[in-house]
Structures are given as structure tokens and as C-alpha cells.
Scaffold this active site. Structure first.
Site, mmCIF file in Angstrom:
data_model
loop_
_atom_site.group_PDB
_atom_site.id
_atom_site.type_symbol
_atom_site.label_atom_id
_atom_site.label_comp_id
_atom_site.label_asym_id
_atom_site.label_seq_id
_atom_site.Cartn_x
_atom_site.Cartn_y
_atom_site.Cartn_z
ATOM 1 N N LYS A 6 -7.495 21.787 38.573
ATOM 2 C CA LYS A 6 -8.782 21.161 39.268
ATOM 3 C C LYS A 6 -9.838 21.488 38.310
ATOM 4 O O LYS A 6 -9.976 22.108 37.471
ATOM 5 C CB LYS A 6 -9.012 21.713 40.770
ATOM 6 C CG LYS A 6 -9.283 23.122 40.626
ATOM 7 C CD LYS A 6 -10.605 23.585 40.553
ATOM 8 C CE LYS A 6 -10.870 25.146 40.558
ATOM 9 N NZ LYS A 6 -12.121 25.681 40.183
ATOM 10 N N GLY A 94 -8.996 29.927 33.400
ATOM 11 C CA GLY A 94 -9.912 28.850 32.605
ATOM 12 C C GLY A 94 -10.726 28.242 33.709
ATOM 13 O O GLY A 94 -11.682 27.591 33.376
ATOM 14 N N ALA A 97 -7.991 26.844 38.025
ATOM 15 C CA ALA A 97 -7.088 27.175 39.159
ATOM 16 C C ALA A 97 -5.734 27.049 38.861
ATOM 17 O O ALA A 97 -4.753 26.654 39.743
ATOM 18 C CB ALA A 97 -7.369 26.397 40.422
ATOM 19 N N GLY A 98 -5.108 27.479 37.781
ATOM 20 C CA GLY A 98 -3.716 27.480 37.286
ATOM 21 C C GLY A 98 -3.123 28.315 38.041
ATOM 22 O O GLY A 98 -1.772 28.026 38.594
ATOM 23 N N ASP A 133 -9.245 29.560 46.055
ATOM 24 C CA ASP A 133 -8.797 28.212 45.423
ATOM 25 C C ASP A 133 -7.492 27.667 45.580
ATOM 26 O O ASP A 133 -6.928 26.710 45.034
ATOM 27 C CB ASP A 133 -8.960 28.462 43.881
ATOM 28 C CG ASP A 133 -10.337 28.207 43.445
ATOM 29 O OD1 ASP A 133 -11.518 27.772 44.227
ATOM 30 O OD2 ASP A 133 -10.673 28.379 42.240
#
Ligand code: C5P
Length: 308
Positions: A6, A94, A97-98, A133
């Protein structure tokens, strides 16, 4: 399973509450960088990871996807285990939201594998327990997040938006960025942050130029304090004509909005040539949330997905 990363088109941050979290009003857009999660029956709960930054991802019980699997097992009263394999397509640590996307995908994948048939709303509650998240990659598309960022309401968004992401190997801790934010605002933050009206209007009108002007991140100063070099990709993307540029979430990924797909490639080339990012990626949004895909991605890493 596949779940998207996102970008926060707007991130308004209020004061820190008694529970240690900040009240947020944020607008999320899901973009076509994906985490792929394969769930296989196993005698023990374990996770393996592949992808460009795989070595940065923990494989012990601090891994959010493993925590998602064990939370679902406890919730549904099953004692099944699972082997989760994560293929990382979203930058690690990063601000995109991985890890949250892994957890969202793991919830849906284990629910299917174990046949627990937990309703989507209950999965969303479990997602919120795992992290602020995590509910969004379950839902996908475009949404306003309030509360800790975990209470979602869909947002009407027309058109397709083209992005360039300048990624750094060195991550930024979300908790540290919020602490730096507290130091900077020194108690002067809003009590109840509100989502930007101009931004919602831009999304309704499919107006990328107006969206670029309305993009905003209250955490950007804090991220720049911690990592001053982030000013470089922000400046290079602006110089290449980006309609809007910001730090994504708590950073350090910098997101630049392009006029179209071709312009995204122009901005990406400028960022690469200037050497101001460890990796440069292009994507489009909005796209759908976590879902089962018929075929896992091929060995060449080709992604034939189309934004929704
Ligand atoms: O919810 P999650 O575990 O992802 O949040 C990580 C950290 O970020 C929290 O421990 C907190 O310090 C900070 N945070 C916050 N306010 C939010 C979301 C996160 O202060 N709304």
C-alpha cells in the site's frame, strides 16, 4: 495467495493516546506490488522466504505471517500446523506494509487450508490484533483508516494511478518514526485528525493532478530527521515532473505519482540515474486485497496482474 502493498495517499497523525498509539486519519491505496504466500500442510509451524530482500525477514515467531497462522489456529480451535512460503514483492520494512500483507494473506490461506471458514469480518478483527496495517491488505482497493489506522471505510476512487517507488535497503522502524514525530510536534498534534477532503474529491474525479497536490504525510518530517538522505529521491522525483511526491507511511520508501505509465518510467530512470535509491519499482493502483490466485507466479517472476 496474493496480497498487495500500500501507499498512504494521506497520513494525518494525532496525539499519542494512553495505549501508546496515535489516532490516525489515513487514506490507503493498494498498489500492484504483491506478496505471494503459499500455505502447505506441515507437521510443524514454519516459514521460508524468497525474493530480493528475503534475508532481512525473520523466520522465528516474530514473523507476522507465522503469528497470523497461530492466532487463527487459536481462534478457530484447530491444532493444525502449516508451512508458509513468502515471496516478497513489496519492499521490506519500507512503509508499504509488506509484512502486514504477508499476515493478511496467511490468514486467508490458512483459513482455506484448514477449512475453518472464519467470516471475513472476523478475519479483519484478527488482522487488527496483529498490527494496525494488517486489515487494509485484506480489504485492498482504496480506504480511509481511522483509530490506529485499522478501522477501515471504503473510499470511492475512479481511474488508475501510476507510481514509482524509490526503495532503500536500510529500513526505518515505525515505532522510532512515531517517537520522532512526538518530539517534533511536542504535544501540538491535533486531537482528532481528519482525512483530506480535496484528496477524496480528486479520487472521485480520477484527477491525478489534484491527487498529486493533495498528497500529504504528517510523518515525513520525522522520517527525514531520522534519514536526511531521503530528501534526495524526493527532489529527483519532483525534478522529473512527478505530480506528487512523499514518504510512504513511516518510510523510508519514497512514492512518486506519475502522469501515466510512460511518465512513471521516466521518473524511474531519473531516480536510477541519480543513484538515490537502492531499488526503483513502478506499480499501479488501486488493486484488490488478499485473494487466492489460480497459479503461483512463474520462475521468471513475471507479473501479469492488472490493476482493478
Ligand atoms: O500496530 P503496529 O504494531 O504495526 O505498530 C508499530 C508501532 O508503531 C507501535 O508500537 C507504535 O509505536 C507505532 N504506532 C503508533 N500509532 C499508530 C500505529 C503505530 O504510534 N496508529
Amino acid at each position: 495467495m496474493r496480497a498487495p502493498g500500500k501507499v498512504n495517499l494521506s497520513l494525518r497523525v494525532g496525539r499519542r493516546e494512553a495505549d501508546g498509539y496515535h489516532a490516525l486519519a489515513t487514506v490507503f491505496q493498494a498498489v500492484s506490488l504483491y506478496e505471494e504466500v503459499v500455505a502447505r500442510p506441515s507437521t510443524e509451524l514454519r516459514v521460508t522466504v524468497s525474493g530480493p530482500q528475503a534475508d532481512l525477514v525473520p523466520t522465528d515467531m516474530t514473523n507476522l505471517a507465522l503469528r497470523a497462522a497461530s492466532l487463527l489456529a487459536a481462534h478457530a480451535g484447530v491444532d493444525d500446523a502449516v508451512h508458509l512460503h513468502l515471496h516478497k514483492g513489496v519492499p521490506v520494512a519500507g512503509g508499504m506494509a509488506g509484512g502486514s500483507a504477508d499476515a493478511a494473506a496467511a490468514l486467508v490461506a490458512c483459513d482455506a487450508l484448514w477449512g475453518t471458514a472464519v467470516p471475513r469480518e472476523e478475519l479483519a478483527d484478527l488482522a487488527a490484533e496483529l498490527g494496525s496495517d494488517v486489515p487494509f491488505p485484506l480489504a485492498g482497493h482504496t480506504a480511509i483508516g481511522t483509530g490506529r489506522g485499522h478501522l477501515l471505510a471504503p473510499v470511492l476512487s475512479r481511474g488508475e494511478y501510476h507510481w514509482v517507488f524509490a526503495v532503500r535497503t536500510e529500513g526505518l522502524s515505525t515505532a522510532r518514526v512515531f517517537e520522532a514525530f512526538d518530539d517534533l510536534v511536542a504535544g501540538a498534534a491535533r486531537l482528532e485528525p481528519e482525512a483530506d477532503r480535496a484528496l477524496m474529491q480528486a479520487l472521485r474525479a480520477a484527477d491525478a493532478y489534484a491527487l498529486g497536490r493533495a498528497m500529504h504525510n504528517d510523518l515525513q518530517h520525522a522520517a527525514l530527521e531520522l534519514l536526511p538522505a531521503l530528501a534526495e529521491p524526493l527532489a529527483v522525483a519532483t525534478g522529473a515532473g512527478a505530480l506528487g511526491v512523499l514518504v510512504s507511511g513511516s518510510g523510508p520508501t519514497v512514492a512518486a505519482l506519475a502522469r501515466n505509465r510512460q511518465h512513471a518510467l521516466v521518473i524511474a530512470t531519473a531516480l536510477t540515474a541519480a543513484g538515490v535509491a537502492d531499488q526503483v519499482m513502478t506499480a499501479a493502483g488501486p488493486v484488490a486485497g488478499a485473494r487466492i490466485v489460480a497459479e503461483p507466479r512463474g520462475p521468471d517472476g513475471a507479473d501479469d496482474s492488472r490493476p482493478s
